[in-house]
Design an enzyme around this catalytic site. Structure first.
Site, PDB file in Angstrom:
ATOM      1  N   SER A  45       0.842  -1.204   0.000  1.00  0.00           N
ATOM      2  CA  SER A  45       0.000   0.000   0.000  1.00  0.00           C
ATOM      3  C   SER A  45       0.871   1.246   0.000  1.00  0.00           C
ATOM      4  CB  SER A  45      -0.922   0.003   1.225  1.00  0.00           C
ATOM      5  OG  SER A  45      -0.187  -0.204   2.415  1.00  0.00           O
ATOM      6  N   ASP A  83       5.831  -6.805   2.475  1.00  0.00           N
ATOM      7  CA  ASP A  83       5.019  -7.339   1.375  1.00  0.00           C
ATOM      8  C   ASP A  83       5.889  -7.684   0.168  1.00  0.00           C
ATOM      9  OD1 ASP A  83       2.341  -7.709   1.885  1.00  0.00           O
ATOM     10  OD2 ASP A  83       1.747  -5.679   1.304  1.00  0.00           O
ATOM     11  N   LYS A 113       5.055 -11.164   3.307  1.00  0.00           N
ATOM     12  CA  LYS A 113       3.627 -11.438   3.067  1.00  0.00           C
ATOM     13  C   LYS A 113       3.392 -11.503   1.569  1.00  0.00           C
ATOM     14  CE  LYS A 113       0.167  -8.309   3.870  1.00  0.00           C
ATOM     15  NZ  LYS A 113      -0.356  -8.139   2.501  1.00  0.00           N
ATOM     16  N   GLU A 182      -8.771  -9.807   4.100  1.00  0.00           N
ATOM     17  CA  GLU A 182      -9.150  -8.425   3.781  1.00  0.00           C
ATOM     18  C   GLU A 182     -10.524  -8.388   3.110  1.00  0.00           C
ATOM     19  OE1 GLU A 182      -6.164  -6.159   1.703  1.00  0.00           O
ATOM     20  OE2 GLU A 182      -7.514  -4.452   1.383  1.00  0.00           O
TER      21      GLU A 182
HETATM   22  O1  KIV Z   1      -0.389  -3.391   1.662  1.00  0.00           O
HETATM   23  C1  KIV Z   1      -1.038  -3.350   2.711  1.00  0.00           C
HETATM   24  O2  KIV Z   1      -1.060  -2.346   3.433  1.00  0.00           O
HETATM   25  C2  KIV Z   1      -1.780  -4.539   3.087  1.00  0.00           C
HETATM   26  C3  KIV Z   1      -2.800  -4.384   4.171  1.00  0.00           C
HETATM   27  C4  KIV Z   1      -3.967  -3.674   3.620  1.00  0.00           C
HETATM   28  C5  KIV Z   1      -3.148  -5.685   4.776  1.00  0.00           C
HETATM   29  O3  KIV Z   1      -1.599  -5.561   2.531  1.00  0.00           O
END
Ligand code: KIV
Length: 275
Positions: A45, A83, A113, A182
């Site tokens: 994000s 991520d 993640k 989510e």
């Molecule tokens: O990228 C992000 O912030 C996320 C959250 C919304 C879980 O994956």
């Protein structure tokens, strides 16, 4: 004490809620860490919140390393999860392991993640086998926004709900230590949470998950491009910042800033010689 994947397992066992917020820089990570959070997510994000893209698709592994390393320097106790960005793991198991390894070595993550269910289980297994903890992410997975046709709640039909349950079981079986859910109906998220041995972390998935995550800029009222229904604004920091910026502009214009106490001194005889 540094939090780890064991903190997550113990919390699930003891029925204690887990807390996670996103961060993308050193100073914010330090503040969130100091408040006592369990985990900080360097979410992709960052594409929306920090880089101003309209989705997460353009975020690169280099972006995640750059911001992830800064967050890791600020997080003394929280588990840092970075991520894996779009196309850094979907392409092959090999790419997935190499890129997860870079996020650990260069970003100093404690876990990575990635988004998806059964389709990415070979990647989850290979990354986990390499000694890298993986958090899975199901429901509304923003990297698939074009396949979903927009930001929509997922798992509402019987078939979609069944697939979500199966995907959740599959990512656990592949070795994920936790699962982000989510934009999933709360009853479905509660059901999945009760079926899994690993903790679920909800965002727009109700109160039945083992923990919650929010984008920090959303919960602080700093990001106004769009505000999802599930966000509670815990502060109006955006307004506080705007007021402070306006006060600064006014003070510079009217000469009331800087004051005497903000200035550095020099001996008068040094200055006089220069006139
Ligand atoms: O990228 C992000 O912030 C996320 C959250 C919304 C879980 O994956």
């Amino acid at each position: 004490m540094k939090k780890t994947v064991l903190t997550f397992a113990e919390a699930k066992e003891q029925g204690e809620k887990l807390t996670m917020l996103t961060a993308y820089d050193y100073s914010t990570a330090k503040l969130i860490d100091g408040a006592g959070i369990d985990a900080i997510l360097v979410g992709d994000s960052l594409g929306n919140v920090m880089l101003g893209y309209e989705d997460t698709l353009s975020v690169t592994v280099e972006d995640m390393i750059h911001h992830g390393a800064a967050v890791s320097r600020g997080a003394k106790e929280a588990l840092v999860v970075i991520d894996m960005p779009f196309m850094s793991y979907q392409t092959s198991v090999y790419d997935a392991v190499v890129n997860a390894g870079r996020l650990m070595k260069e970003g100093r993550a404690g876990a990575v993640k990635l988004e998806g269910g059964r389709a990415v289980c070979p990647q989850i297994k290979a990354i986990t086998d390499a000694g890298i903890p993986v958090m899975a992410h199901l429901g509304l997975t923003p990297q698939s926004i074009n396949a979903f046709g927009g930001f929509k709640v997922q798992g509402k039909t019987e078939a979609a709900a069944k697939k979500l349950v199966e995907d959740a079981m599959a990512v656990q079986e592949a070795g994920a230590f936790a699962l982000t859910l989510e934009c999933v109906p709360d009853k479905l998220a509660r059901l999945i949470t009760s079926k899994l041995a690993i903790p679920t972390i909800g965002i727009g998935a109700g109160n039945g998950c083992d923990g919650q995550v929010l984008v920090y800029a959303d919960m602080l009222g700093m990001f106004s491009d769009f505000t999802p229904k599930f966000v509670r604004r815990f502060a109006e920091t955006g307004q506080v910042m705007t007021d402070a910026f306006k006060a600064y502009i006014a003070a510079v214009k009217d000469g009331s800033y800087p004051e005497e106490k903000h200035t550095y001194k020099i001996d008068d005889d040094v200055i006089e010689k220069l006139y």
